[in-house]
Design a protein around this motif. Structure first.
Motif, PDB file in Angstrom:
ATOM      1  N   VAL A  93       0.833  -1.204   0.000  1.00  0.00           N
ATOM      2  CA  VAL A  93       0.000   0.000   0.000  1.00  0.00           C
ATOM      3  C   VAL A  93       0.869   1.256   0.000  1.00  0.00           C
ATOM      4  O   VAL A  93       0.584   2.231  -0.716  1.00  0.00           O
ATOM      5  N   ALA A  94       1.930   1.263   0.807  1.00  0.00           N
ATOM      6  CA  ALA A  94       2.822   2.426   0.841  1.00  0.00           C
ATOM      7  C   ALA A  94       3.412   2.682  -0.539  1.00  0.00           C
ATOM      8  O   ALA A  94       3.437   3.818  -1.023  1.00  0.00           O
ATOM      9  N   GLU A  99       3.475   6.064  -5.352  1.00  0.00           N
ATOM     10  CA  GLU A  99       3.441   6.158  -6.818  1.00  0.00           C
ATOM     11  C   GLU A  99       2.299   7.049  -7.293  1.00  0.00           C
ATOM     12  O   GLU A  99       2.463   7.861  -8.208  1.00  0.00           O
ATOM     13  N   ARG A 100       1.117   6.943  -6.651  1.00  0.00           N
ATOM     14  CA  ARG A 100      -0.059   7.681  -7.097  1.00  0.00           C
ATOM     15  C   ARG A 100      -0.087   9.140  -6.612  1.00  0.00           C
ATOM     16  O   ARG A 100      -0.746   9.975  -7.226  1.00  0.00           O
ATOM     17  N   ARG A 132     -10.410   0.997  -5.682  1.00  0.00           N
ATOM     18  CA  ARG A 132     -11.366   1.956  -5.113  1.00  0.00           C
ATOM     19  C   ARG A 132     -10.761   2.642  -3.893  1.00  0.00           C
ATOM     20  O   ARG A 132     -10.917   3.863  -3.707  1.00  0.00           O
ATOM     21  N   LEU A 133     -10.044   1.880  -3.060  1.00  0.00           N
ATOM     22  CA  LEU A 133      -9.416   2.464  -1.876  1.00  0.00           C
ATOM     23  C   LEU A 133      -8.324   3.458  -2.264  1.00  0.00           C
ATOM     24  O   LEU A 133      -8.220   4.544  -1.687  1.00  0.00           O
ATOM     25  N   TYR A 134      -7.511   3.072  -3.239  1.00  0.00           N
ATOM     26  CA  TYR A 134      -6.481   4.005  -3.710  1.00  0.00           C
ATOM     27  C   TYR A 134      -7.117   5.286  -4.250  1.00  0.00           C
ATOM     28  O   TYR A 134      -6.659   6.398  -3.958  1.00  0.00           O
ATOM     29  N   ARG A 177       8.663  12.957  -1.398  1.00  0.00           N
ATOM     30  CA  ARG A 177       7.512  13.863  -1.345  1.00  0.00           C
ATOM     31  C   ARG A 177       6.315  13.281  -0.589  1.00  0.00           C
ATOM     32  O   ARG A 177       5.452  14.029  -0.141  1.00  0.00           O
ATOM     33  N   VAL A 178       6.253  11.976  -0.450  1.00  0.00           N
ATOM     34  CA  VAL A 178       5.090  11.353   0.178  1.00  0.00           C
ATOM     35  C   VAL A 178       5.536  10.432   1.306  1.00  0.00           C
ATOM     36  O   VAL A 178       6.389   9.564   1.103  1.00  0.00           O
ATOM     37  N   ILE A 179       4.978  10.650   2.488  1.00  0.00           N
ATOM     38  CA  ILE A 179       5.209   9.776   3.633  1.00  0.00           C
ATOM     39  C   ILE A 179       3.900   9.076   3.956  1.00  0.00           C
ATOM     40  O   ILE A 179       2.854   9.707   4.065  1.00  0.00           O
TER      41      ILE A 179
END
Length: 301
Positions: A93-94, A99-100, A132-134, A177-179
């Motif tokens: 998931v991380a 990536e998204r 859907r969750l992403y 950029r994303v944690i």
């Protein structure tokens, strides 16, 4: 050679391990921001010919703080590994969220996003449900960036006893950029306010899981350094930033514990190995650099 160029030279030598390189860069910056004269003097592990120790000492850095030089090693604060399926889900998931969301994060205040989710809804989910969750987290992040303020989706609670996903902002380096943090891990610690007004932590089984990296450093590497450098300050830089390491397709499983919890854990372990550790710092994506062990006030020796 000027102090600034010494530090820059040593940081360049640490380029083989970007996590360590950025960690020591942030430690030096935090020390200087606090008013200390701080320089990276060398890396004994990488520059063994510059030091008189035979065999070479396995420590990442020599740092001078206020003119007093000591040795500092770096370690990652691991996430509890109590459930292999949950850990694997968190990793996947991380990676998927990073990536998204990286493109969206470039437009966020400070250029970075902190995403707090529970791994539970993804565990066992079919591909369409995962998509859907992403998409839901992406929509939340987009709203947060458009509004310019953190976002909590109170209208769409996850199924089961999992926390509400939240989106926050942070000032970040370009490469991170994303944690992503996960709040539904069961860990062995609890806390309370003591009569003296201080926060007291009960660690229970946390030492055997999260504390293994810290204890391993004290019992092996740093105990060996203390044996050959009895008068030198010795420090440990504890890193809880989720980062992609070279050659790996997913972030290392780390967990961003509060500084008080990490401090209590380090103190308990250091008590069993007296005289080894002088100072420990936590490098956290949400708290920055915080001194969690050692005498005195602030981040210096």
């Amino acid at each position: 050679m000027a102090a600034e160029s010494i530090t820059e030279t040593v940081l360049a030598i640490m380029g083989d391990k970007p996590r360590e390189q950025t960690a020591f860069s942030e430690l030096i910056a935090a020390l200087r921001d606090e008013g200390h004269q701080a320089e990276l003097m060398g890396s004994p592990e990488r520059q063994s010919d510059h030091y008189p120790f035979v065999p070479p000492i396995p420590v990442d850095a020599e740092i001078a703080i206020g003119g007093l030089a000591g040795f500092v090693d770096h370690t990652v604060l691991p996430a509890p590994q109590e459930n292999k399926q949950r850990v694997a889900t968190q990793d996947a998931v991380a990676h998927g969220l990073i990536e998204r969301l990286t493109g969206i994060a470039t437009r966020a205040p400070g250029g970075g996003l902190i995403v707090s989710v529970g791994a539970g809804p993804w565990m066992g989910a079919k591909p369409k449900e995962r998509d859907r969750l992403y998409a839901r987290v992406v929509a939340m992040a987009t709203k947060a960036v458009e509004r310019g303020k953190p976002f909590v989706d109170m209208r769409q609670l996850p199924r089961g006893p999992f926390p509400v996903p939240t989106i926050g902002f942070w000032d970040c380096p370009d490469e991170l950029r994303v944690i992503v943090s996960f709040d539904d891990i069961t860990v062995g610690w609890s806390g309370r306010w003591a009569p003296d007004g201080r926060w007291r932590v009960t660690l229970r089984e946390m030492r055997g899981s999260v504390g293994r990296a810290i204890e391993g450093k004290l019992t092996k590497q740093l105990a060996g350094v203390r044996a050959v450098a009895p008068s030198k300050p010795i420090g440990l830089l504890i890193d809880s930033r989720p980062m992609l390491s070279p050659g790996k397709g997913k972030p290392e499983p780390v967990m961003d514990f509060p500084p008080d919890v990490v401090g209590a854990l380090v103190s308990e372990i250091a008590t069993d190995w007296p005289g080894v550790l002088t100072r420990a710092w936590l490098l956290s994506p949400t708290h920055g650099v915080v001194a969690v062990y050692g005498d005195g006030v602030g981040c210096g020796w």
